[in-house]
Design a protein around this motif. Structure first.
Motif, mmCIF file in Angstrom:
data_model
loop_
_atom_site.group_PDB
_atom_site.id
_atom_site.type_symbol
_atom_site.label_atom_id
_atom_site.label_comp_id
_atom_site.label_asym_id
_atom_site.label_seq_id
_atom_site.Cartn_x
_atom_site.Cartn_y
_atom_site.Cartn_z
ATOM 1 N N THR A 13 0.938 -1.338 -0.220
ATOM 2 C CA THR A 13 0.055 0.038 -0.094
ATOM 3 C C THR A 13 0.842 1.150 0.066
ATOM 4 O O THR A 13 0.208 2.574 0.015
ATOM 5 N N THR A 39 3.082 10.467 1.616
ATOM 6 C CA THR A 39 2.297 11.269 2.434
ATOM 7 C C THR A 39 3.418 12.092 3.443
ATOM 8 O O THR A 39 2.902 13.145 4.100
ATOM 9 N N PRO A 65 -3.349 6.213 3.857
ATOM 10 C CA PRO A 65 -4.484 6.276 2.933
ATOM 11 C C PRO A 65 -4.254 4.699 2.474
ATOM 12 O O PRO A 65 -3.437 4.058 2.440
ATOM 13 N N ASP A 67 -6.810 0.663 1.932
ATOM 14 C CA ASP A 67 -7.671 -0.187 2.375
ATOM 15 C C ASP A 67 -6.767 -1.143 3.687
ATOM 16 O O ASP A 67 -6.052 -1.827 3.262
#
Length: 104
Positions: A13, A39, A65, A67
């Protein structure tokens, strides 16, 4: 899930997970560093046990950010991984785990 799976899924991710076990320290032998270049997120903490590292990963990764629905799955090999690396650390070694394959 295995600890290596947790780290690998986190990295898929975009997060970067780095673990260190420092056998030369009497306390706070485990260090976890989490970053996410996209980020600017960066978190570092020293703790006494590997299960504390997993708790930190779960608490901090959900802020990023992506899932994270899989994040609460139990880590089945946590005790075995901790025992293996703490045994190496007991000999005075410093172990850096910067790739999920090192946990397999």
């Amino acid at each position: 899930m295995r600890l290596a799976d947790l780290v690998e899924l986190a990295e898929m991710t975009g997060a970067r997970v780095w673990l260190k076990m420092d056998g030369q320290r009497a306390t706070h032998r485990w260090t976890v560093i989490i970053s996410h270049p996209g980020t600017g997120f960066h978190h570092r903490r020293d703790v006494n046990r590997l299960d504390h590292v997993v708790t930190i990963l779960r608490d901090e990764l959900v802020r990023l950010p992506g899932d994270w629905s899989w994040l609460r799955e139990p880590v089945e090999d946590l005790n075995e991984v901790a025992e293996f690396y703490e045994e190496q650390g007991g000999a005075g070694e410093v172990v850096v785990i910067d790739r999920p394959d090192l946990l397999r």
